[in-house]
Structure formats: structure tokens, C-alpha cells
Design a protein around this motif. Structure first.
Motif, PDB file in Angstrom:
ATOM      1  N   ARG A 142       0.842  -1.181   0.000  1.00  0.00           N
ATOM      2  CA  ARG A 142       0.000   0.000   0.000  1.00  0.00           C
ATOM      3  C   ARG A 142       0.882   1.237   0.000  1.00  0.00           C
ATOM      4  O   ARG A 142       0.677   2.184  -0.745  1.00  0.00           O
ATOM      5  N   LYS A 143       1.940   1.160   0.826  1.00  0.00           N
ATOM      6  CA  LYS A 143       2.867   2.276   0.938  1.00  0.00           C
ATOM      7  C   LYS A 143       3.543   2.539  -0.414  1.00  0.00           C
ATOM      8  O   LYS A 143       3.625   3.679  -0.869  1.00  0.00           O
ATOM      9  N   GLU A 169       1.152   4.068  -2.790  1.00  0.00           N
ATOM     10  CA  GLU A 169       0.900   5.472  -2.455  1.00  0.00           C
ATOM     11  C   GLU A 169       2.072   6.343  -2.862  1.00  0.00           C
ATOM     12  O   GLU A 169       1.898   7.444  -3.372  1.00  0.00           O
ATOM     13  N   GLU A 170       3.280   5.807  -2.638  1.00  0.00           N
ATOM     14  CA  GLU A 170       4.489   6.557  -3.022  1.00  0.00           C
ATOM     15  C   GLU A 170       4.508   6.806  -4.519  1.00  0.00           C
ATOM     16  O   GLU A 170       4.844   7.888  -4.986  1.00  0.00           O
ATOM     17  N   SER A 213       1.936   6.867  -6.565  1.00  0.00           N
ATOM     18  CA  SER A 213       0.922   7.851  -6.973  1.00  0.00           C
ATOM     19  C   SER A 213       1.358   9.255  -6.553  1.00  0.00           C
ATOM     20  O   SER A 213       1.145  10.231  -7.271  1.00  0.00           O
ATOM     21  N   ILE A 272       2.976  13.149   3.337  1.00  0.00           N
ATOM     22  CA  ILE A 272       2.402  11.796   3.271  1.00  0.00           C
ATOM     23  C   ILE A 272       3.268  10.818   4.056  1.00  0.00           C
ATOM     24  O   ILE A 272       2.760  10.002   4.846  1.00  0.00           O
ATOM     25  N   GLU A 305       2.219   8.357   7.161  1.00  0.00           N
ATOM     26  CA  GLU A 305       2.418   6.902   7.093  1.00  0.00           C
ATOM     27  C   GLU A 305       3.132   6.381   8.334  1.00  0.00           C
ATOM     28  O   GLU A 305       2.745   5.379   8.925  1.00  0.00           O
TER      29      GLU A 305
END
Lengths: 202, 323
Positions: free
Chosen positions: A143-144, A147-148, A150, A167, A171
Motif C-alpha cells: 500500500r505504501k 501510495e508513493e 501515486s 504523506i 504513514e
């Protein structure tokens, strides 16, 4: 509730000595509050005495001698008091199969007599928990990463650098929370385990 | 042998492996097929080699598919806690031999001071004296066989199992024909023998399985025609000639216990009738499964002797004891 209130005072290592007088008062069998770990599993169950076992060699017996050469080395055990039948044909060695069959029988009887407290159940729980935590961690990692990714894509727009750092901070905070959750979940489990026999007696 | 239905081959292919139909005709059922295939794979995995493992598995399956016994294909057979090397030209150790050897060792260890002398005639792979020296510490064993291949394999087996045998174990291997004059250790505690005992008519019948007839040495199974004269001298059947000679040897060297493997009940009775004199007070017939399996003890009378019959299955060995 009682346990939850005294939980902060408990030392994590060996609380049973501390609680033993209380326990005897409450007629409560206390098990050490140690988390289930690889080194802390219940011992392997021992097989029942030979007098309770009926052993037979499947297909390996019957006409034999020099004129027939069989590879079948299966061993079957029947536990006379319970009627449980187990069989092992894992190895080519009959003496090895006899040992394996006894191990399986001991396990089956442990499951029958101890139910949820049997070694197999506890090992199963432990493995399930491990797998769950592993899945959780890997999900978090991906997920991390996603997200990174994106964020990096968004970072191409002006002012991107700042958003990335924000962000990341968020996290990290989430990570800490997750770890705390892990610990709490674990502790609840011990309490459940410990109160279990109490429920039975009441 | 009954014909196997074609569906069984499809099942083997679907349920076990594409290699399974190849060995199904020799294994005869799905359970054995799946076991043997697993053992072949395990063997390849535990014996590393530069040849790719898939090719090696295929080679072994191919060898097994023409009927070669699995023990010759893999080169070993477990015997008690030992691993016995097997090679073409030497009889493969059987489960029933393992069973009565284990049972014999329990009789000895419960009732004897040290050290124990073991003499094994027609030793083959040397499995019986090896297992006895493994189970009875401080035993010394002498093994005799007429075949040079057997003796060299028995020596190899001693070295192969050397690390698991007790450190003081002492074994002698001699190549000799037991019908010739022998120099043997006097009064051994145990005299064992698994001699050739199949009659030539039984050997040719379907009762002797194809894998035994085609791949195992006839020398170890059927008493040869050159012994016909001896059989007339001993006044016995040709298939019993080895027992007559071994019982003679047992008397000469005053063996304390004698254990002889036999083909079945009829031969066991003939061997019991051959015993002369009253030296051997205890005579028993042991069946296929005497060790581990549920114990059945019966008593019968053969001639004037009371016989204890132990175990389950067919009669497999005759046991004599002076004690």
C-alpha cells in the motif's frame, strides 16, 4: 474485567508467582501469561502404552518368504479404548513407519482429550496468527509503495515535494499505531486463554 | 496375474502422475504405485548428482517398469534401523526376516550375559548378523555364504552401517560352501540361517512372483541339482537338504539357539521332525509377524515334541533352544 484492571501492574515475564495466592482463592488455574512463541509451545504428546495398541501390517503380511518380494511397509495402529485407527506408509522402513504411526496416534488422542488446548490446535493458532501478521505487513508495504508511486506521479506537478514529505509523516504515524494494535490484540488473546478455564468452572 | 482394467491406468495418470502408468503393471495397485513413485523421488532428492533430477527419476521409473525390484532400482532396503545395500545377484532382505530377527534379539537381550557369539549361514546381504550386532552390543558375528558376490556385498554392508553399529562390534565374513568341511566358532549363542528352501516346482509355479523368478538369484532360492546326492544321503527332500546339513552343523558345534527360515507350515513340520536327540528342549514355530503385531501363542504337538507357535501369518521360521 478484573484482569484488565490489574494488567498494568503485571510484569510481562512470570506473573503466575505474583498471582498464585489470588488464584487459589478464586479456584482459578492460572497459566503463565507468556505469548505463544516457537519456544513456548506445549510438548509433543506421548503415545499410549503398547498394551492399549493393536498393531497390524497391512498387505505386508500374508503369504511371504523368499518367493514373494513386497515393497509395502504400511503399519496400522488401533487404539483399543477409543477405537481410533491410524496408518502410516510414509517410508520404506517398517520400523520408521511404526514410529510415525505412534506419533500420529498420540496427536489424534491429544486432539480428542484436550480439544482446543491440544498441541495441534495451539500450533495451528500460532501459525494462523503468524500468517495473518505477515499478510498484514506485506499489505501495508505494498500500500505504501503504491501510495508513493501515486505521490511521485502527483509530485510532477508543482509543489509536489512538500506533499510527499507530508504523506510520509502520516504513514509513519500510522505504522506506530499498527504496531500498538498488534500488541493489544496479542494481550487480549492471553486474557481470553486464561479466562477460558474459569468460565468452565463457573 | 489378473488383467488390470484400463481405467486404472487413466486413474493413475490423473491422480498420481504421468509416470504412474509406467510402473502400475508391476505395482498392481494405485496405493503402491504412488508410494513407490514417492520413494523414487525421495531417493533422487537425497542423492545429489550432476545429472538433472527429472532425467534420473525417469531412468529409475523406466528400470522399475520392466519389473526390476524396487530394492535393486534404489540399491537399498531398510532392515530394522539399518539400511542394507542390495545388488543384483544377492537376495533382497524380506520383511518377515526383519520381523523374526527383531523378535530373536528381544529373547537374547532379556536372558544372557555378555558376550554373544552369532553365526549366520547363507548370509546373503549380511542383514541378519548386522541387525543382531546392532541390537546386541558386544556381539561378535561370523557370516558365511557360498557366493563371492554375497560376501563382498556383506562386507560393504558392514562398512555402510559401520557408524550406527556399536564401536566394539566385530564381524567376520567367509566365503565357503556349507556342505564342505568348515572351521566354525564353537558353541555360538545364536545360529541363524535363511537358506535356499524353495522346491524347483514351486519356483516355476505362479506362486513365486515374476520379479523374484526373473531378477533374484536362483542360487539363494532353490537348492541346486548338484545337491541331489546329498539329499539322498540325508534321506530328505531336495528343498530340505540345507536344513539337514545345518542341523548337523548345529549339533557338531553345539549351538545354543538355532533359527531357520522356512517356506511354510509343511516345511516347518518336516524340519521339526528332522531334529534328532534331546539337546534342544524348546522348539517353536514362528510365523510371518512375530514382532510388534498382536501376539498369538498356540501349542501343538508334532511327533513327541510340544511346539509353541507364535505370531500371525504363515509359518516362517523354526526356533530351537537348549535353554
Amino acid at each position: 474485567m478484573f484482569l484488565q484492571t490489574i494488567r498494568p501492574i503485571l510484569k510481562p515475564r512470570n506473573p503466575s508467582c505474583f498471582l498464585s495466592p489470588l488464584c487459589s482463592l478464586l479456584q482459578f488455574q492460572f497459566q503463565p501469561l507468556r505469548p505463544i512463541s516457537r519456544t513456548n509451545l506445549p510438548p509433543r504428546p506421548k503415545h499410549p502404552p503398547e498394551s492399549e495398541i493393536e498393531e497390524s501390517f497391512l498387505k505386508g503380511s500374508g503369504p511371504g518368504g523368499q518367493k514373494i518380494n513386497k515393497t509395502n511397509s504400511a503399519v496400522q495402529l488401533k487404539h483399543i479404548p477409543t477405537g481410533i485407527v491410524v496408518k502410516s506408509q510414509e517410508t520404506r522402513s517398517r520400523s520408521q513407519n511404526r514410529k510415525i504411526a505412534r506419533k500420529i496416534l498420540a496427536q489424534k488422542l491429544d486432539e480428542l482429550y484436550n480439544g482446543e488446548q491440544s498441541r495441534t490446535a495451539i500450533v495451528g493458532d500460532y501459525k494462523k496468527k503468524k500468517a495473518a501478521s505477515k499478510a498484514k505487513k506485506s499489505a501495508r508495504k505494498y500500500r505504501k509503495l503504491a501510495e508513493e508511486k501515486s505521490a511521485a506521479a502527483a509530485g510532477l506537478t508543482p509543489g509536489g515535494k512538500e506533499t510527499i514529505s507530508v504523506i510520509e509523516q502520516v504513514e509513519e504515524e500510522e505504522d506506530d499505531l499498527d504496531e500498538e494494535e498488534d500488541v493489544e490484540e496479542g494481550q487480549e488473546d492471553y486474557i481470553l486463554q486464561n479466562t477460558h478455564p474459569n468460565k468452565d468452572t463457573s | 496375474m489378473p488383467r488390470l482394467p484400463p481405467t486404472l491406468f487413466w486413474q493413475a495418470r490423473r491422480l498420481i502422475s504421468p509416470l504412474a502408468p509406467l510402473i502400475l503393471p508391476v505395482c498392481r495397485d494405485l496405493e503402491t504405485t504412488s508410494n513407490e513413485l514417492r520413494w523414487i523421488r525421495d531417493h533422487v532428492k537425497s542423492h545429489p548428482s550432476p545429472i538433472p533430477s527429472k532425467l534420473r527419476i525417469w531412468q529409475l521409473v523406466d528400470k522399475r517398469s520392466n519389473g526390476t525390484p524396487l530394492q535393486y532400482v534404489l540399491g537399498t532396503q531398510p532392515f530394522g534401523s539399518l539400511e542394507i545395500l542390495c545388488r543384483k545377484g544377492v537376495l533382497i532382505p524380506r520383511h518377515c526376516t526383519e520381523s523374526y530377527t527383531l523378535y530373536l534379539s528381544t529373547l537374547i537381550s532379556s536372558s544372557s550375559p555378555s558376550p554373544i557369539k552369532v553365526l549366520d549361514l547363507c548370509t546373503g546381504t549380511g542383514c541378519i548378523p548386522l541387525l543382531l550386532t546392532f541390537l546386541l552390543p558386544s556381539a561378535t558375528a561370523t557370516a558365511i555364504d557360498t557366493s563371492p558376490i554375497s560376501i563382498s556385498l556383506a562386507k560393504q554392508n558392514f562398512l555402510h552401517n559401520f557408524s550406527s553399529l556399536p564401536p566394539s562390534s566385530n564381524m567376520t565374513f567367509t566365503q565357503n560352501d556349507i556342505f564342505s568341511p568348515l572351521s566354525l566358532p564353537s558353541s555360538p549363542d545364536i545360529l541363524t540361517a535363511n537358506p535356499p528352501y524353495i522346491s524347483s516346482s514351486l519356483f516355476q509355479s505362479t506362486q513365486t512372483t515374476r520379479s523374484v523368478r526373473h531378477f533374484e538369484p536362483k542360487l539363494a532360492l532353490v537348492p541346486g541339482d548338484h545337491l541331489k546326492q546329498k539329499a539322498i544321503e540325508y534321506n530328505c527332500r531336495l528343498e530340505d537338504v540345507f536344513y539337514a546339513r545345518i542341523l548337523e552343523i548345529a549339533r557338531e558345534i553345539a549351538a545354543k539357539r538355532v533359527l531357520l527360515e522356512v517356506a511354510g507350515w509343511e516345511q516347518a513340520v518336516r524340519v521339526v521332525e528332522m531334529i534328532e536327540g534331546k539337546e534342544y528342549g524348546t522348539v517353536g514355530i514362528w510365523k510371518d509377524e512375530v514382532y510388534g503385531a498382536t501376539h498369538i501363542v498356540e501349542e501343538t504337538q508334532i511327533g513327541r515334541r510340544k511346539i509353541k507357535v507364535i505370531g500371525e501369518g504363515e509359518a516362517r521360521a523354526v526356533y530351537l533352544s537348549r535353554i
